[in-house]
Scaffold this motif. Sequence first.
Motif, PDB file in Angstrom:
ATOM      1  N   ASN A 132      -9.647  -1.863  -2.776  1.00 33.06           N
ATOM      2  CA  ASN A 132      -9.360  -1.554  -4.178  1.00 33.06           C
ATOM      3  C   ASN A 132     -10.565  -0.810  -4.739  1.00 33.06           C
ATOM      4  O   ASN A 132     -11.593  -1.406  -5.047  1.00 33.06           O
ATOM      5  CB  ASN A 132      -9.140  -2.838  -4.992  1.00 33.06           C
ATOM      6  N   LEU A 148      -9.851  -1.883  -9.894  1.00 25.37           N
ATOM      7  CA  LEU A 148      -8.808  -2.911 -10.059  1.00 25.37           C
ATOM      8  C   LEU A 148      -8.881  -3.429 -11.502  1.00 25.37           C
ATOM      9  O   LEU A 148      -9.798  -4.186 -11.843  1.00 25.37           O
ATOM     10  CB  LEU A 148      -9.043  -4.041  -9.057  1.00 25.37           C
ATOM     11  N   GLY A 201       3.055 -16.381 -13.920  1.00 25.09           N
ATOM     12  CA  GLY A 201       1.633 -16.581 -13.604  1.00 25.09           C
ATOM     13  C   GLY A 201       1.002 -15.414 -12.860  1.00 25.09           C
ATOM     14  O   GLY A 201      -0.226 -15.258 -12.886  1.00 25.09           O
ATOM     15  N   TYR A 202       1.802 -14.606 -12.178  1.00 16.18           N
ATOM     16  CA  TYR A 202       1.234 -13.449 -11.459  1.00 16.18           C
ATOM     17  C   TYR A 202       0.646 -12.456 -12.462  1.00 16.18           C
ATOM     18  O   TYR A 202       1.178 -12.256 -13.556  1.00 16.18           O
ATOM     19  CB  TYR A 202       2.308 -12.758 -10.609  1.00 16.18           C
ATOM     20  N   HIS A 203      -0.455 -11.842 -12.073  1.00 15.76           N
ATOM     21  CA  HIS A 203      -1.156 -10.914 -12.966  1.00 15.76           C
ATOM     22  C   HIS A 203      -0.682  -9.478 -12.751  1.00 15.76           C
ATOM     23  O   HIS A 203      -0.405  -9.064 -11.626  1.00 15.76           O
ATOM     24  CB  HIS A 203      -2.661 -11.019 -12.725  1.00 15.76           C
ATOM     25  N   LEU A 241      -1.483  -5.632 -12.578  1.00 15.32           N
ATOM     26  CA  LEU A 241      -2.668  -4.889 -12.147  1.00 15.32           C
ATOM     27  C   LEU A 241      -2.450  -3.386 -12.317  1.00 15.32           C
ATOM     28  O   LEU A 241      -1.315  -2.910 -12.333  1.00 15.32           O
ATOM     29  CB  LEU A 241      -2.964  -5.172 -10.670  1.00 15.32           C
ATOM     30  N   SER A 272      -2.348  -9.283   4.663  1.00 14.19           N
ATOM     31  CA  SER A 272      -1.286  -8.404   4.139  1.00 14.19           C
ATOM     32  C   SER A 272      -1.110  -7.184   5.030  1.00 14.19           C
ATOM     33  O   SER A 272       0.019  -6.756   5.303  1.00 14.19           O
ATOM     34  CB  SER A 272      -1.641  -7.928   2.726  1.00 14.19           C
ATOM     35  N   GLY A 289       3.705 -11.040   0.191  1.00 17.44           N
ATOM     36  CA  GLY A 289       2.413 -10.992  -0.506  1.00 17.44           C
ATOM     37  C   GLY A 289       2.341  -9.741  -1.358  1.00 17.44           C
ATOM     38  O   GLY A 289       2.928  -8.709  -1.014  1.00 17.44           O
ATOM     39  N   MET A 338       1.830  -2.113  -0.500  1.00 19.13           N
ATOM     40  CA  MET A 338       0.866  -0.996  -0.432  1.00 19.13           C
ATOM     41  C   MET A 338       0.349  -0.798   0.997  1.00 19.13           C
ATOM     42  O   MET A 338       0.002   0.314   1.389  1.00 19.13           O
ATOM     43  CB  MET A 338      -0.298  -1.190  -1.408  1.00 19.13           C
ATOM     44  N   ILE A 376       2.702  -6.144  -9.943  1.00 21.64           N
ATOM     45  CA  ILE A 376       1.806  -7.079  -9.230  1.00 21.64           C
ATOM     46  C   ILE A 376       1.368  -6.468  -7.904  1.00 21.64           C
ATOM     47  O   ILE A 376       0.710  -7.115  -7.083  1.00 21.64           O
ATOM     48  CB  ILE A 376       2.448  -8.473  -9.024  1.00 21.64           C
ATOM     49  N   THR A 399      -8.019 -16.033  -3.191  1.00 29.48           N
ATOM     50  CA  THR A 399      -7.494 -15.174  -4.258  1.00 29.48           C
ATOM     51  C   THR A 399      -7.022 -15.969  -5.487  1.00 29.48           C
ATOM     52  O   THR A 399      -7.369 -15.614  -6.622  1.00 29.48           O
ATOM     53  CB  THR A 399      -6.356 -14.296  -3.694  1.00 29.48           C
ATOM     54  N   GLY A 457     -10.685  -6.048  -4.251  1.00 26.85           N
ATOM     55  CA  GLY A 457      -9.723  -7.134  -4.430  1.00 26.85           C
ATOM     56  C   GLY A 457     -10.339  -8.325  -5.142  1.00 26.85           C
ATOM     57  O   GLY A 457     -11.076  -8.180  -6.126  1.00 26.85           O
ATOM     58  N   SER A 458     -10.092  -9.525  -4.600  1.00 29.65           N
ATOM     59  CA  SER A 458     -10.650 -10.737  -5.188  1.00 29.65           C
ATOM     60  C   SER A 458     -11.933 -11.157  -4.473  1.00 29.65           C
ATOM     61  O   SER A 458     -12.413 -12.261  -4.665  1.00 29.65           O
ATOM     62  CB  SER A 458      -9.603 -11.856  -5.123  1.00 29.65           C
TER      63      SER A 458
HETATM   64  C1  LIG Z   1      -6.291  -9.080  -5.542  1.00 32.19           C
HETATM   65  C2  LIG Z   1      -5.380  -8.178  -4.726  1.00 32.19           C
HETATM   66  O1  LIG Z   1      -5.836  -8.155  -3.368  1.00 32.19           O
HETATM   67  C3  LIG Z   1      -5.454  -6.758  -5.267  1.00 32.19           C
HETATM   68  O2  LIG Z   1      -4.870  -5.786  -4.432  1.00 32.19           O
HETATM   69  C4  LIG Z   1      -3.950  -8.688  -4.740  1.00 32.19           C
HETATM   70  O3  LIG Z   1      -3.482  -8.755  -6.066  1.00 32.19           O
HETATM   71  C5  LIG Z   1      -3.746 -10.013  -4.027  1.00 32.19           C
HETATM   72  O4  LIG Z   1      -2.670  -9.841  -3.180  1.00 32.19           O
HETATM   73  P1  LIG Z   1      -2.248 -10.961  -2.110  1.00 32.19           P
HETATM   74  O5  LIG Z   1      -3.454 -11.549  -1.471  1.00 32.19           O
HETATM   75  O6  LIG Z   1      -1.204 -10.315  -1.236  1.00 32.19           O
HETATM   76  O7  LIG Z   1      -1.636 -12.029  -3.062  1.00 32.19           O
HETATM   77  P2  LIG Z   1      -0.435 -13.076  -2.861  1.00 32.19           P
HETATM   78  O8  LIG Z   1      -0.557 -13.692  -1.512  1.00 32.19           O
HETATM   79  O9  LIG Z   1       0.853 -12.431  -3.247  1.00 32.19           O
HETATM   80  O10 LIG Z   1      -0.815 -14.129  -3.983  1.00 32.19           O
HETATM   81  C6  LIG Z   1      -1.824 -15.093  -3.840  1.00 32.19           C
HETATM   82  C7  LIG Z   1      -2.086 -15.710  -5.200  1.00 32.19           C
HETATM   83  O11 LIG Z   1      -2.883 -14.799  -5.985  1.00 32.19           O
HETATM   84  C8  LIG Z   1      -2.475 -14.784  -7.328  1.00 32.19           C
HETATM   85  N1  LIG Z   1      -2.027 -13.431  -7.701  1.00 32.19           N
HETATM   86  C9  LIG Z   1      -1.791 -12.494  -6.731  1.00 32.19           C
HETATM   87  C10 LIG Z   1      -1.423 -11.211  -7.084  1.00 32.19           C
HETATM   88  C11 LIG Z   1      -1.276 -10.904  -8.454  1.00 32.19           C
HETATM   89  N2  LIG Z   1      -0.916  -9.679  -8.846  1.00 32.19           N
HETATM   90  N3  LIG Z   1      -1.497 -11.842  -9.389  1.00 32.19           N
HETATM   91  C12 LIG Z   1      -1.879 -13.105  -9.037  1.00 32.19           C
HETATM   92  O12 LIG Z   1      -2.087 -13.940  -9.903  1.00 32.19           O
HETATM   93  C13 LIG Z   1      -1.391 -15.845  -7.451  1.00 32.19           C
HETATM   94  O13 LIG Z   1      -2.034 -17.044  -7.814  1.00 32.19           O
HETATM   95  C14 LIG Z   1      -0.857 -15.959  -6.042  1.00 32.19           C
HETATM   96  O14 LIG Z   1      -0.302 -17.218  -5.787  1.00 32.19           O
END
Ligand SMILES: C[C@](O)(CO)[C@H](O)COP(=O)(O)OP(=O)(O)OC[C@H]1O[C@@H](n2ccc(N)nc2=O)[C@H](O)[C@@H]1O
Length: 294
Positions: free
Chosen positions: A21, A24, A33-35, A37, A107, A135, A140, A152, A177, A246-247
């Motif tokens: 990222n 971000l 609850g999902y954010h 972005l 992912s 996920g 992407m 999201i 995350t 990312g996170s």
């Molecule tokens: C931080 C990023 O890496 C940026 O690209 C992503 O948003 C995270 O993507 P990811 O790891 O594939 O995430 P997921 O496995 O779908 O979600 C894990 C957890 O992260 C939080 N989550 C994730 C994505 C998002 N847009 N909002 C969220 O709040 C939620 O608590 C979720 O339960």
Amino acid sequence: MQNRCTPNMPRIDVFAPAKVNLALHVTGQRADGYHLLDSLVAFSPVGDALTLAPADALVLKVSGPEGAAVPEGPENLVLKAAALFGVGAAVTLEKCLPAASGIGGGSSDAAAALRGMAALTGQPLPDAAAVLKLGADVPMCLDPRPARTRGIGEDLTPVALPPLPAVLVNPRVEVPTPSVFKALTVKDNPPLPEIPAFADAGACIGWLADQRNDLQAPAVAQAPVIAEVLAVLAALPGCKLARMSGSGATCFGLFGSEAEAEAAQTALAASHPGWWSAHGSLGDQAQKAAATVR
Ligand SMILES: C[C@](O)(CO)[C@H](O)COP(=O)(O)OP(=O)(O)OC[C@H]1O[C@@H](n2ccc(N)nc2=O)[C@H](O)[C@@H]1O
Ligand SMILES: Nc1ncnc2c1ncn2[C@@H]1O[C@H](COP(=O)(O)OP(=O)(O)OP(=O)(O)O)[C@@H](O)[C@H]1O
């Protein structure tokens, strides 16, 4: 698995590049609850490697320098992705990216498994909703080219970017995350401005310097070593921008040339032997990531 008795059995090789990222911005939160972005992502030539071969059952073997921390059971995103095709396969995953590190390792592995299973079986890719369910980063990673990602992570717009020479650094601290998103206090930050056409890498880096990773501060609060990683990266000769992906906890430094990035990674590996690092230009890895039949 392929052997001398089954010379015509296809074997598929697929590459799973790291996702970075470059910026971000967290712009809101959905009722579930999902954010929401607004992110600019690019892909690294560094990543994991998968092989797939026909088999009666779906089985996974994990190896590689980062394999120890990765489960081989049904919780592995590779198996969750491959199971969507409803047939057996023998899958190997050579893990080179650190797990839970903000560069989409799981992912990208899931997306590579989808590309590989489609090539192995001749079936189409699962629909968009099923891909997103694996996920937020999986859509992407399915077509790993530079993109602006909104929603999201499912709303993708391709973006033309110059190759960006980079060093990736992970201090070997896992940052989950969900806990980083949970620690974020301000959730309605401004989106990215319009993304211009960049004349060269310098222009792109200059524009990126005005953008943010809104997850960086909450991640640093949970893992203060991230601030040290950013300071060390920024002090490397030729580093023009240092930011977290990312996170977290993986951070990237952008450089003026591949040679500068390589020299910086060599220096960093010597000064911080306990940290994971890699170098390579961020950009379009779609060709390298395409499934190939052997
Ligand atoms: C931080 C990023 O890496 C940026 O690209 C992503 O948003 C995270 O993507 P990811 O790891 O594939 O995430 P997921 O496995 O779908 O979600 C894990 C957890 O992260 C939080 N989550 C994730 C994505 C998002 N847009 N909002 C969220 O709040 C939620 O608590 C979720 O339960
Ligand atoms: N193939 C996989 N590779 C790595 N981790 C996996 C995989 N499948 C499942 N996991 C689990 O997923 C969790 C998150 O790992 P992952 O590497 O996907 O995180 P990440 O790099 O922070 O991802 P993102 O940047 O998408 O947030 C780990 O705790 C790990 O146990």
